[in-house]
Motif scaffolding. Structure first.
Motif, short mmCIF file in Angstrom:
data_model
loop_
_atom_site.label_atom_id
_atom_site.label_comp_id
_atom_site.label_asym_id
_atom_site.label_seq_id
_atom_site.Cartn_x
_atom_site.Cartn_y
_atom_site.Cartn_z
N ASP A 313 0.79 -1.35 0.19
CA ASP A 313 -0.05 0.17 0.01
C ASP A 313 1.27 1.46 -0.01
O ASP A 313 1.37 1.42 0.91
CB ASP A 313 -1.27 0.10 1.20
N LYS A 314 1.01 2.48 -1.15
CA LYS A 314 1.26 3.40 -1.08
C LYS A 314 1.51 3.80 0.08
O LYS A 314 2.55 4.71 0.44
CB LYS A 314 1.91 3.84 -2.50
N LYS A 315 0.38 4.65 0.19
CA LYS A 315 -0.33 5.54 1.22
C LYS A 315 0.86 5.22 2.53
O LYS A 315 0.91 5.76 3.20
CB LYS A 315 -1.21 5.81 1.66
N LYS A 316 -0.13 3.81 2.68
CA LYS A 316 0.60 3.38 4.23
C LYS A 316 2.07 3.44 4.30
O LYS A 316 3.05 3.41 5.04
CB LYS A 316 0.23 1.88 4.50
N ALA A 317 2.90 2.77 3.16
CA ALA A 317 4.50 3.09 3.38
C ALA A 317 5.50 4.25 2.95
O ALA A 317 5.70 4.26 3.88
CB ALA A 317 4.71 2.50 1.99
N GLU A 318 4.30 5.32 2.90
CA GLU A 318 4.92 6.90 2.33
C GLU A 318 4.18 7.26 4.40
O GLU A 318 5.55 7.97 4.83
CB GLU A 318 4.31 7.45 1.71
N LYS A 319 3.37 6.23 4.34
CA LYS A 319 3.23 7.33 6.24
C LYS A 319 4.45 6.76 6.87
O LYS A 319 4.30 7.15 7.82
CB LYS A 319 1.62 6.47 6.65
N LEU A 320 4.53 5.36 6.94
CA LEU A 320 5.49 4.66 7.37
C LEU A 320 6.68 5.30 7.82
O LEU A 320 7.90 5.48 7.93
CB LEU A 320 5.63 3.16 7.29
N THR A 321 7.06 5.76 6.20
CA THR A 321 8.78 6.23 6.16
C THR A 321 9.29 7.54 7.02
O THR A 321 9.15 8.29 7.41
CB THR A 321 8.78 6.20 4.89
N LYS A 322 7.21 8.58 7.28
CA LYS A 322 7.16 9.18 7.62
C LYS A 322 7.56 9.50 8.89
O LYS A 322 8.52 10.44 9.88
CB LYS A 322 6.40 10.41 7.61
N LYS A 323 7.19 8.33 9.61
CA LYS A 323 7.30 7.87 10.60
C LYS A 323 8.14 7.78 11.39
O LYS A 323 9.09 7.83 12.18
CB LYS A 323 6.24 7.02 11.54
N ILE A 324 8.96 6.91 10.56
CA ILE A 324 10.84 6.16 11.27
C ILE A 324 11.74 7.93 11.21
O ILE A 324 12.22 7.59 11.47
CB ILE A 324 11.47 5.84 9.84
N GLN A 325 11.18 8.42 9.50
CA GLN A 325 12.25 9.74 9.64
C GLN A 325 11.98 10.93 11.04
O GLN A 325 12.95 11.39 11.52
CB GLN A 325 11.61 10.88 8.71
N GLU A 326 10.40 10.67 11.46
CA GLU A 326 10.12 11.76 12.86
C GLU A 326 10.84 10.81 14.15
O GLU A 326 10.28 11.57 15.51
CB GLU A 326 8.92 12.21 12.28
N ASN A 327 11.14 9.48 13.88
CA ASN A 327 11.32 8.60 14.86
C ASN A 327 10.20 8.65 16.20
O ASN A 327 9.98 8.39 16.85
CB ASN A 327 12.84 9.26 16.11
N THR A 328 9.29 8.54 14.97
CA THR A 328 8.04 8.85 15.64
C THR A 328 7.72 6.57 15.58
O THR A 328 6.33 6.10 16.18
CB THR A 328 6.83 9.15 15.70
N PHE A 329 8.10 6.27 15.34
CA PHE A 329 7.94 4.49 14.38
C PHE A 329 7.85 3.59 16.09
O PHE A 329 8.82 3.68 17.11
CB PHE A 329 9.37 4.07 14.71
N ASP A 330 6.28 3.33 15.75
CA ASP A 330 6.00 2.54 17.25
C ASP A 330 5.46 1.51 17.53
O ASP A 330 5.24 0.37 16.47
CB ASP A 330 4.97 3.53 18.31
N PHE A 331 5.27 0.70 18.23
CA PHE A 331 5.06 -1.12 18.63
C PHE A 331 3.83 -1.42 17.86
O PHE A 331 3.45 -2.25 17.06
CB PHE A 331 4.26 -1.65 20.01
N ASN A 332 2.60 -0.65 16.78
CA ASN A 332 1.78 -0.87 16.18
C ASN A 332 2.44 -1.08 15.31
O ASN A 332 2.16 -1.91 14.32
CB ASN A 332 0.79 0.70 15.81
#
Length: 495
Positions: A313-332
């Protein structure tokens, strides 16, 4: 998994060859003998082995390979080409009718996985081709065969036509085809009866169904674990019905893989699908060139990419990339990625698609128990919504509660959280281009796994090796390998 023994023995033969500064005819004969024994041990048909070895040897001598540069690499190239040729050169698609419906007749012996394969194929047509298939339950002899197909149909939301077990299979197929025309189903999959062995009664019934349905595709389901018997079965069905293709099942099991190398050569009919798992999603198109690469231990990047694309899912992938860059990647997010990896298939099989990982000593030592991933998921599921979204609030008392809820020791819970934090930091650095060299990344991986750099969230797990090169590195490796093959082909043509 299939081909492990064959891959190991072929790699040993090539290692012995590459260790020599000069390759003589005697060395070539010795290597050919090792290849012949490896193929026979893998339960490949004797006539196929004899022809294969003769063609490889003739090509090596005819192209003056022994007198050229890197003769061992050129011999590997010739073996790769001959393996691909033996299995059919290229992938063969399903035959398709000019007008709907396209009729696919599933045949095979009992226990080969015919009914399950029918469901897998229906799901593949529905998802990959946006088709509207109908399955017909025409096996009225095997206990619960009709019920099994109905249950499979309910799981994948594909209609199943059935009339119970008290009607003639030909009449059931006739009524099923009439319904398919009324409902405008563009594919019809007929699940026919099987036997423990080929007999006249079975073949006569199948011939009657064929005469009525005029199928565009007669797909023989063969159990790869039956070895030479699979080839005999394929020949028997082909002589009687003139099959159009083969679906090879249980290729992920404890099998030597000889059937995959023999069926095409003996029947001259293509292997169209392979089943490598019990889930209904586990049916893949058979690519002879990719399978040859896997047999030689060179991995299969294209299949790995195909698996990764499923459910992308392109939108989900872009959202995940943004979270990784902002260091907000969580257990969800972490849980979602674990589910995606599991959806791709057993981790052990995925790792072997990476070049250099098949029969790698690290792989043999690695603990690839799929239950370990479930244990990690149990730990995450035992967290509250707030804890999953904000891992920083995980205090010792919360960790003890999570340990009790997941049934895992507190030490394991602590290790998973520690490794998650290290992985989060690493991904943030990678996404922002702050690699600091491979040395820094390796140190990070060592911290994630303790003393053993291969250690990780699933114990002694080689998955961390992927971080050394990432998808860009994998693509680069594939490109380099392609250039190398082209150079070898030019050298062979010049000679």
């Amino acid at each position: 998994m299939a081909f492990e023994g064959l891959t190991s023995r072929l790699q040993k033969a090539f290692r012995d060859l590459s260790g020599k500064g000069h390759v003589s005819k005697s060395d070539l004969r010795k290597t050919m003998r090792q290849i012949r024994l490896a193929l026979l041990d893998a339960d490949v048909n004797f006539d196929v082995v004899r022809k294969f070895v003769r063609q490889v040897q003739d090509k090596a001598v005819g192209a003056n390979v022994l007198e050229g540069l890197n003769p061992s690499q050129q011999i590997v190239k010739i073996v790769d080409e001959e393996l691909t040729k033996t299995m059919g050169t290229k992938a063969v698609p399903l035959n398709k009718a000019k007008t709907i419906p396209t009729v696919i007749m599933m045949v095979g012996l009992q226990g080969a996985g015919k009914t399950t394969t029918a469901g897998k194929l229906a799901l593949r047509l529905k998802t990959a081709h946006k088709a509207h298939p109908l399955m017909i339950a025409a096996d009225v002899y095997r206990p619960a065969a009709v019920d099994q197909l109905v249950q499979v149909g309910q799981q994948i939301k594909v209609p199943v036509f059935q009339m119970g077990t008290h009607h003639d299979p030909v009449d059931i197929v006739k009524a099923g085809l009439a319904q398919a025309h009324r409902d405008h189903n563009n594919y019809v999959i007929i699940d026919t009866a099987g036997r423990l062995q080929i007999d006249t009664k079975l073949m006569n019934e199948l011939k009657r169904i064929k005469a009525l349905a005029k199928p565009n595709e007669i797909l023989l389901t063969v159990d790869a674990m039956t070895g030479q018997n699979a080839v005999k079965t394929a020949k028997g069905f082909n002589d009687a019905l003139d099959i159009t293709g083969v679906a090879l099942t249980k290729l992920d099991g404890d099998t030597r893989g000889g059937a995959a190398l023999s069926i095409r050569a003996v029947t001259h009919k293509p292997i169209k699908f392979v089943g490598e798992g019990e889930k209904l999603q586990d049916l893949d198109i058979f690519h002879p060139d990719r399978m040859a690469s896997r047999i030689l231990g060179m991995g299969d990047i294209l299949t790995l990419i195909d698996k990764a694309k499923k459910g992308y899912d392109k939108k989900k992938a872009e959202k995940l990339t943004k979270k990784i860059q902002e260091n907000t990647f969580d257990f969800n997010d972490f849980l979602a990625q674990l589910n995606k990896i599991q959806h791709m298939g057993p981790l052990k099989n995925i790792m072997k698609l990476i070049p250099g990982m098949a029969n790698n000593p690290i792989m043999k030592k690695a603990n690839m128990n799929p239950k370990q991933m479930d244990h990690i998921k149990a730990i995450v599921y035992s967290m509250t919504k707030q804890e999953r979204a904000h891992p920083e609030i995980l205090t010792p008392s919360r960790k003890r509660r999570i340990a009790r809820g997941s049934g895992r020791p507190i030490q394991i819970v602590n290790r998973v959280i520690k490794q998650f934090n290290s992985m989060k930091k690493l991904m943030n650095q990678m996404s922002n281009g702050n690699f600091g060299g491979l040395g820094k990344m390796n140190k990070m991986m060592k911290r994630m796994g303790g003393k053993n750099p291969m250690g990780g969230m699933m114990g002694n797990n080689p998955m961390s090796q992927m971080s050394k090169f990432g998808m860009r590195g994998m693509a680069k490796k594939a490109k380099q390998a392609k250039k190398k093959r082209r150079r070898l082909q030019k050298m062979l043509r010049r000679r």
